[in-house]
Design an enzyme around this catalytic site. Structure first.
Site, PDB file in Angstrom:
ATOM      1  N   ASP A  25     -32.368 -21.614 139.200  1.00  0.00           N
ATOM      2  CA  ASP A  25     -32.951 -22.942 139.017  1.00  0.00           C
ATOM      3  C   ASP A  25     -33.620 -23.434 140.297  1.00  0.00           C
ATOM      4  OD1 ASP A  25     -30.940 -23.881 140.693  1.00  0.00           O
ATOM      5  OD2 ASP A  25     -30.008 -25.199 139.223  1.00  0.00           O
ATOM      6  N   HIS A  26     -33.967 -24.718 140.318  1.00  0.00           N
ATOM      7  CA  HIS A  26     -34.750 -25.305 141.406  1.00  0.00           C
ATOM      8  C   HIS A  26     -33.981 -25.421 142.723  1.00  0.00           C
ATOM      9  CE1 HIS A  26     -32.358 -28.463 139.611  1.00  0.00           C
ATOM     10  NE2 HIS A  26     -32.551 -29.218 140.681  1.00  0.00           N
TER      11      HIS A  26
ATOM     12  N   ARG B 232     -32.388 -23.035 144.210  1.00  0.00           N
ATOM     13  CA  ARG B 232     -32.318 -21.735 144.864  1.00  0.00           C
ATOM     14  C   ARG B 232     -33.728 -21.258 145.233  1.00  0.00           C
ATOM     15  NH1 ARG B 232     -28.013 -23.590 144.796  1.00  0.00           N
ATOM     16  NH2 ARG B 232     -26.079 -22.725 144.001  1.00  0.00           N
TER      17      ARG B 232
ATOM     18  N   GLN C 202     -25.346 -29.907 148.632  1.00  0.00           N
ATOM     19  CA  GLN C 202     -25.686 -28.556 149.064  1.00  0.00           C
ATOM     20  C   GLN C 202     -25.539 -28.389 150.576  1.00  0.00           C
ATOM     21  OE1 GLN C 202     -26.282 -25.896 147.289  1.00  0.00           O
ATOM     22  NE2 GLN C 202     -26.329 -26.856 145.271  1.00  0.00           N
TER      23      GLN C 202
ATOM     24  N   LYS D 220     -23.017 -14.038 140.129  1.00  0.00           N
ATOM     25  CA  LYS D 220     -23.103 -15.500 140.100  1.00  0.00           C
ATOM     26  C   LYS D 220     -24.143 -16.019 139.114  1.00  0.00           C
ATOM     27  CE  LYS D 220     -22.164 -18.336 143.658  1.00  0.00           C
ATOM     28  NZ  LYS D 220     -23.252 -19.221 143.349  1.00  0.00           N
TER      29      LYS D 220
ATOM     30  N   HIS E 191     -22.348 -16.809 151.233  1.00  0.00           N
ATOM     31  CA  HIS E 191     -21.902 -17.955 150.431  1.00  0.00           C
ATOM     32  C   HIS E 191     -20.550 -18.421 150.931  1.00  0.00           C
ATOM     33  CE1 HIS E 191     -20.458 -20.360 147.043  1.00  0.00           C
ATOM     34  NE2 HIS E 191     -21.733 -20.519 146.723  1.00  0.00           N
TER      35      HIS E 191
ATOM     36  N   HIS F 282     -25.361 -27.874 137.653  1.00  0.00           N
ATOM     37  CA  HIS F 282     -26.419 -28.722 138.216  1.00  0.00           C
ATOM     38  C   HIS F 282     -27.118 -29.504 137.106  1.00  0.00           C
ATOM     39  CE1 HIS F 282     -26.871 -25.396 141.507  1.00  0.00           C
ATOM     40  NE2 HIS F 282     -25.773 -26.106 141.667  1.00  0.00           N
TER      41      HIS F 282
END
Length: 428
Positions: A73-74, A76, A296, A185, A175, A109
């Site tokens: 998604d946005h 990453r 984040q 993941k 991570h 998210h």
């Protein structure tokens, strides 16, 4: 003598100017100096044609009607515009009649905006492909598949489970509790139900000393994630490693576990750095897209946590133009000022009752218990204060405030230009 270090902030940089005599170290990944022999597209193509641990994607697609391709998604920086087209080409080479769905792995998210989809995937993919965004609370489109090794419920997106062929894209970086991102993941947390995500991120697992940056073996969070990926038949992945300027420097394709390990092996030799203990540590979240919110930014703080002296100060830079990034995360700190009481409550919470974002709150509280945090961002000052941090509005102001807090104008400083790209090896 003064030294200037450029720090990522949003899509730009901010200078950090320090007296050299106070600087204990600048901790950077060796990826900064790594230059691949092939172009980004060449690396991707080579990986697809030489898969590790599985047949080529075109061969896997033969006879498979319903094909689901999990995309990031946005939040990453995965270069989906570069990775998805050749994956789609290979799938359709194997089966031109395949019904392909791109399933966006949002985990817990929020949904993506149309602008974010356009930036992420480009106009061509948006117009030509079926793109579905995962919703971890959409019970109608979730399937229960039994239990994880930890005992938690395994609930995954129906599209992923019912696919004739399930594949994914992704990227690998250190991570802060899963060891490394990427690989498994994409499934957990990527396309899992909320109850599965919160159980996997429970207090006991977050407290486990093996649930740390750069550790896979013995990591209970990784173990559950890998089990989930295998349970729903994730057959092939294309994962990349990115340079600090977000260019592909390595690609691996093939089996979920095998290709991921290949990427981890490449990365681990480049991103490990020795701690340089200091009273002040300056860190960032590597700029856009990982510094869009405070939630984040906890990742970059954990790099600083590993090298700041107890009772020291962390100066964290993260644009945070999207605010706090998690309502439950925000309320946890806004409504509880006692960190010890907060941590005790987390540890007393059974895995299945883990509240949303508790894992992030637990790690953030751990950081705050070790050091004061000054936060340079575009977020409102009152929001930053509610999250137990002190807002600052420039690097210079942050360093001045840190020295005042420490009552030491010559306090030692370590700088981590990209806190999510390094594994800081603490002194034992």
């Amino acid at each position: 003598m003064m030294k200037t270090i450029q720090l990522p902030y949003g899509t730009g940089t901010l200078p950090c100017i320090l007296p050299e005599e106070t600087l204990r170290g600048v901790l950077v990944s060796k990826l900064h100096d790594y230059s691949p022999e092939q172009s980004e597209a060449g690396l991707v193509e080579k990986a697809l044609q030489n898969p590790v641990g599985s047949p080529p994607l075109a061969e896997l697609a033969k006879g498979k009607r319903k094909v689901v391709l999990i995309a990031s998604d946005h939040t990453r920086p995965v270069p989906s515009r570069l990775l998805l087209p050749p994956m789609l080409r290979e799938i359709r080479k194997g089966n031109p009649a395949a019904e392909v769905t791109i399933l966006v792995a949002t985990g817990c998210h929020r949904n993506m905006t149309e602008e974010e989809k356009r930036y992420k995937f480009g106009e061509a993919l948006l117009e030509q492909e079926r793109i579905v965004v995962h919703d971890c609370d959409d019970e109608e489109n979730l399937i229960h598949l039994g239990r994880l090794p930890s005992g938690g419920e395994l609930v995954l997106n129906r599209l992923a489970v019912e696919a004739d062929l399930l594949v994914s894209e992704g990227f690998i970086e250190p991570h802060f509790f899963a060891g490394y991102s990427g690989g498994r993941k994409s499934v957990l947390p990527g396309v899992a139900g909320r109850e599965t995500v919160v159980s996997n991120h429970c207090a006991a697992f977050i407290d486990d000393p093996r649930a740390r940056t750069g550790i896979l073996d013995g990591n209970p969070i990784h173990r559950d994630m890998l089990y989930a990926a295998k349970a729903c038949g994730l057959a092939s992945i294309l994962n990349v490693v990115l340079s600090p300027d977000k260019r592909v420097v390595f690609a691996a394709a093939g089996g979920c576990e095998e290709a991921h390990r290949a990427g981890v092996s490449f990365l681990s030799g480049l991103c490990g750095v020795k701690a340089a203990p200091a009273e002040i540590v300056v860190s960032t979240n590597g700029g856009y897209p990982l510094d869009q919110n405070i939630y984040q930014a906890v990742k970059g703080m954990t790099a600083a946590e590993a090298t700041v002296k107890p009772g020291g100060v962390i100066l964290m830079l993260a644009k945070s133009n999207d605010g706090h990034g998690g309502e439950a995360f925000y309320r946890t700190f806004a409504e509880e000022k006692n960190l010890d009481a907060m941590m005790a409550r987390f540890r007393a919470t059974p895995a299945e009752e883990t509240i949303p974002d508790q894992w992030q709150s637990q790690i953030f509280a751990r950081v705050l218990q070790k050091a004061a945090v000054l936060y340079l961002s575009d977020a409102p000052d009152e929001m930053v204060r509610a999250l137990h941090m002190t807002p600052v509005h420039s690097v210079e102001e942050g360093l001045e405030q840190a020295r005042l807090i420490l009552k030491n104008p010559d306090a030692s400083v370590t700088v981590i230009p990209d806190g999510v790209s390094v594994i800081v090896e603490e002194e034992r």
